[in-house]
Structure formats: C-alpha cells, structure tokens
Design a protein around this motif. Structure first.
Motif, short mmCIF file in Angstrom:
data_model
loop_
_atom_site.label_atom_id
_atom_site.label_comp_id
_atom_site.label_asym_id
_atom_site.label_seq_id
_atom_site.Cartn_x
_atom_site.Cartn_y
_atom_site.Cartn_z
N LEU A 29 0.75 -1.29 0.09
CA LEU A 29 0.01 -0.02 -0.09
C LEU A 29 0.75 1.25 -0.01
CD1 LEU A 29 -2.67 -1.17 2.68
CD2 LEU A 29 -2.64 -0.82 0.18
N VAL A 30 2.18 1.00 0.13
CA VAL A 30 2.91 2.25 -0.11
C VAL A 30 2.75 3.20 -1.21
CG1 VAL A 30 5.34 2.96 -0.18
CG2 VAL A 30 4.91 1.03 1.38
N GLY A 31 2.34 2.50 -2.40
CA GLY A 31 2.35 3.64 -3.40
C GLY A 31 0.98 4.30 -3.44
N GLN A 32 -0.04 3.88 -2.65
CA GLN A 32 -1.27 4.49 -2.34
C GLN A 32 -1.07 5.64 -1.40
OE1 GLN A 32 -4.53 1.97 -2.00
NE2 GLN A 32 -5.92 3.42 -0.86
N VAL A 33 -0.14 5.45 -0.17
CA VAL A 33 -0.03 6.42 0.49
C VAL A 33 0.66 7.58 -0.07
CG1 VAL A 33 1.33 7.13 2.72
CG2 VAL A 33 0.29 4.79 2.38
N GLU A 34 2.08 7.14 -1.08
CA GLU A 34 2.70 8.22 -1.56
C GLU A 34 2.00 8.96 -2.73
OE1 GLU A 34 5.42 8.96 -0.70
OE2 GLU A 34 6.65 7.41 -0.11
N ALA A 35 0.72 8.51 -3.19
CA ALA A 35 0.11 9.01 -4.24
C ALA A 35 -0.83 10.08 -3.31
CB ALA A 35 -0.96 8.27 -4.93
N LEU A 36 -1.13 9.89 -2.14
CA LEU A 36 -1.99 10.77 -1.37
C LEU A 36 -1.01 11.95 -0.96
CD1 LEU A 36 -4.20 8.51 0.85
CD2 LEU A 36 -4.89 10.01 -1.02
N ILE A 37 0.10 11.58 -0.49
CA ILE A 37 1.18 12.70 -0.04
C ILE A 37 1.47 13.64 -1.13
CG2 ILE A 37 3.79 12.81 0.56
CD1 ILE A 37 3.28 10.25 2.06
N ALA A 38 1.70 12.96 -2.57
CA ALA A 38 1.89 13.83 -3.61
C ALA A 38 0.54 14.96 -3.70
CB ALA A 38 2.07 13.08 -4.87
N SER A 39 -0.54 14.38 -3.44
CA SER A 39 -1.52 15.29 -3.73
C SER A 39 -1.93 16.50 -2.71
CB SER A 39 -2.97 14.54 -3.76
OG SER A 39 -3.30 13.82 -2.78
N GLY A 40 -0.98 16.40 -1.52
CA GLY A 40 -0.87 17.33 -0.68
C GLY A 40 -1.08 17.14 0.88
N LEU A 41 -1.25 15.71 1.02
CA LEU A 41 -1.64 15.15 2.55
C LEU A 41 0.01 14.94 3.18
CD1 LEU A 41 -4.56 14.85 1.78
CD2 LEU A 41 -4.23 12.55 2.96
N ARG A 42 -0.20 15.05 4.52
CA ARG A 42 1.06 14.74 5.38
C ARG A 42 1.06 13.30 5.23
NH1 ARG A 42 0.65 17.64 10.89
NH2 ARG A 42 -1.46 16.64 10.69
N LEU A 43 2.49 12.86 5.57
CA LEU A 43 2.61 11.45 5.52
C LEU A 43 1.69 10.73 6.61
CD1 LEU A 43 3.95 8.81 5.36
CD2 LEU A 43 5.87 9.38 6.73
N LYS A 44 1.54 11.52 7.80
CA LYS A 44 0.68 11.04 9.12
C LYS A 44 -0.85 10.89 8.52
CE LYS A 44 -0.69 11.82 13.70
NZ LYS A 44 -0.68 12.88 14.93
N ASP A 45 -1.46 11.74 7.89
CA ASP A 45 -2.50 11.81 7.38
C ASP A 45 -2.90 10.99 6.38
OD1 ASP A 45 -3.35 13.76 9.31
OD2 ASP A 45 -2.78 15.55 7.83
N ALA A 46 -1.96 10.60 5.48
CA ALA A 46 -2.28 9.59 4.06
C ALA A 46 -2.20 8.29 4.93
CB ALA A 46 -0.81 9.89 3.13
N CYS A 47 -1.39 8.13 5.64
CA CYS A 47 -1.48 6.77 6.47
C CYS A 47 -2.90 6.46 7.22
CB CYS A 47 -0.27 6.53 7.44
SG CYS A 47 1.32 6.56 6.72
N ALA A 48 -3.31 7.27 7.68
CA ALA A 48 -4.61 7.37 8.34
C ALA A 48 -5.46 6.97 7.38
CB ALA A 48 -4.75 8.51 9.12
N GLU A 49 -5.57 7.64 6.21
CA GLU A 49 -6.61 7.60 5.17
C GLU A 49 -6.66 6.17 4.40
OE1 GLU A 49 -7.84 9.97 1.40
OE2 GLU A 49 -7.53 11.03 3.42
N VAL A 50 -5.45 5.68 4.12
CA VAL A 50 -5.33 4.31 3.60
C VAL A 50 -5.60 3.48 4.69
CG1 VAL A 50 -3.78 2.85 2.68
CG2 VAL A 50 -3.43 5.12 1.70
N SER A 51 -5.33 3.66 5.70
CA SER A 51 -5.51 2.71 7.03
C SER A 51 -7.02 2.43 7.33
CB SER A 51 -5.02 3.16 8.39
OG SER A 51 -5.39 2.31 9.24
N ALA A 52 -7.81 3.53 6.86
CA ALA A 52 -9.14 3.46 7.27
C ALA A 52 -9.87 2.91 6.05
CB ALA A 52 -9.89 4.97 7.46
#
Length: 286
Positions: free
Chosen positions: A241-264
């Motif tokens: 799921l790393v790629g999905q997290v990195e895609a969210l980060i690239a769109s403007g999310l912080r690492l912590k928030d991106a991880c939380a979103e993918v986790s949910a």
C-alpha cells in the motif's frame, strides 16, 4: 409519528425531458394540462415544453428556482392545504436531484401533505447505463468543488470507494477536474464522460482517467455527467500500500494523514503503513 388528514391537494414531482421531447411521459403531459399550480425552475422553459407538447397549461405558473425556493414554499403549502394540486418541475430531469425540490418535499412531509412522483428522464441513471462500467452499486455526488484544492480533498474520499460514482461537472471545469482525478486516483481508473444525453449531439467517451483528461483538454461542451469506476479491492499488506500512501502525499497530504486515510480504507495498521513508507524511502536511497 403522525400525518394530517388528506385535504385532496397534493404535491406532484415530475421528471421532464433532458433533450428529446419524445421522452415526456403521458403522465407528465396530463399533469401539465390539469395542475392548479405549476412551480417551475424556469417558467419560460416550462411554457416552451408545454407548447412543444401541444398542451395548454390551465393552472397558474410560478417560478421555483434556487433563490426563491424558500420564499415560495409557504404559498405552495397553502395551495395544497386548500385542496389544490401543485406540479413541481425543473428544467430537465428529476426535481431534487441537483435541482430545486428537496425543501418543498421536506416541508410537505413536515406538514403531513400528500406527495407523489411521476418518474422519467434522469441524467444519473442514463449515464450509468451507457458507461460500460460495473454499476450494480453506485453513489451520486452532485457537482465537485470548484477549487482544485477542495476538489482534490473530495477525490481523496473516493480513493477506496468500491461503488461506481456519478457526478455532474461544468464543461469549462471538466479538464481540470479530470487532471486532478488522475493525480489523486491514478491514471488507470476507468471512467466515462457523457455529454448532451438524449440530445442531437449526444456523446459518450470511455477510457482511463489519463485518456479522458487528455481528451478533455480540447474542450467539451454541453451538459456533462461523469461515471467513475469503483475502486478495486486492494491488499491490506502495508508494503503493498506504499504507492497509495505516496499518491496521497503527492496530492498534498502529510505522511501521517495519508497513512490514516489508507488505513481507514483498507484495514491495514496505521503504524505499519508509516513504517513501510519509511522503509521504502530508505531503500530508494540505497
């Protein structure tokens, strides 16, 4: 739970043609000719529709668009309470679906007044049927936010949405919306852009988000309805799921928030996702 006794009056919601006049139902024709009051989003368009159908509107025609909707409701409720039939129509398609109507329906429900609906054309269901995508389950999301930042936030809520998503978009914002979708959802998610449904220049363009974003740059005209494919099931393994997290980060999310979103969305451990991203980044630097 209680309801007032019927007064003989009622609210009638009626779907109107999106373009092809032949889609007008017989029930709509009858209602236009017999309703005591016709509440119309655009009185000129409703009169033009009646003329095209060769129907004489015998009732009173009043405007019922966004800016006067709230002010008109008490008067329309009174008409129904007096035993009158109020027909509510919008410019095209079904009232209440990204068109005026919801507040009037809610007011009638609150007052215990009868409501019925004359079904008919809808851009939502027409686009779903034409999309060529799996649409057994779907959700409708109206119009996306106009600003790119807010639109990306909205798109992020669709990252793991398993249902097909239908939404409307203005033609002059379509290219930017699809470009944002490519950035947030990835280039390979499938979609269909449906424009001018039931009209002379009806067109349905199907492809990946990347392909559609490229097509839209040339400009699209008319009424636009977009159908977005539902997200495919993803592995809950953090490393996958790393790629999905990195895609969210690239769109403007912080690492912590991106991880939380993918986790949910996936059920993966937030901490393990965080560690997997850091491990992948460390590996890239070797």
């Amino acid at each position: 739970m209680s309801a007032q006794p019927s007064t003989g009056g009622r609210l009638v919601l009626a779907a109107t043609p999106m373009g092809d006049i032949g889609d007008a139902s017989q029930r709509l024709r009858d209602a236009l000719g017999t309703a005591d009051v016709v509440a119309a989003e655009d009185t000129r368009r409703t009169r033009a529709l009646a003329k095209a159908l060769e129907i004489e509107v015998s009732g009173r025609v009043v405007s019922f668009y966004d800016h006067v909707e709230t002010a008109r409701i008490p008067m329309l409720l009174e008409e129904i309470q007096l035993g009158k039939t109020v027909l509510l129509v919008t410019d095209a398609g079904m009232p209440s679906v990204s068109d005026p109507g919801y507040r009037m329906v809610a007011a009638c429900v609150e007052a215990g007044l009868p409501i019925t609906c004359l079904p008919g054309p809808s851009a939502v269901t027409t686009a779903l049927a034409l999309s060529g995508l799996p649409v057994e389950r779907f959700c409708f999301d109206g119009f996306p936010p106009r600003k790119s930042g807010q639109r990306k936030e909205w798109l992020r809520t669709l990252t793991a949405e398993p249902r097909a998503v239908v939404f409307f978009e203005a033609p002059h914002r379509l290219a930017d919306c699809l470009a944002d979708a490519v950035e947030v959802l990835g280039p390979n998610r499938r979609a269909a852009v449906c424009r001018e449904l039931t009209k002379t220049y009806e067109e349905v363009v199907r492809g990946t988000l990347s392909e559609l974003a490229g097509w839209a740059v040339e400009g699209a005209r008319g009424e636009i309805t977009v159908v977005l494919e539902g997200a495919q099931p993803v592995s809950a393994e953090p490393a996958d799921l790393v790629g999905q997290v990195e895609a969210l980060i690239a769109s403007g999310l912080r690492l912590k928030d991106a991880c939380a979103e993918v986790s949910a969305a996936t059920g993966a451990s937030r901490r393990e996702l965080y560690d997997a991203v850091l491990a992948a980044r460390s590996g890239d630097g070797d």
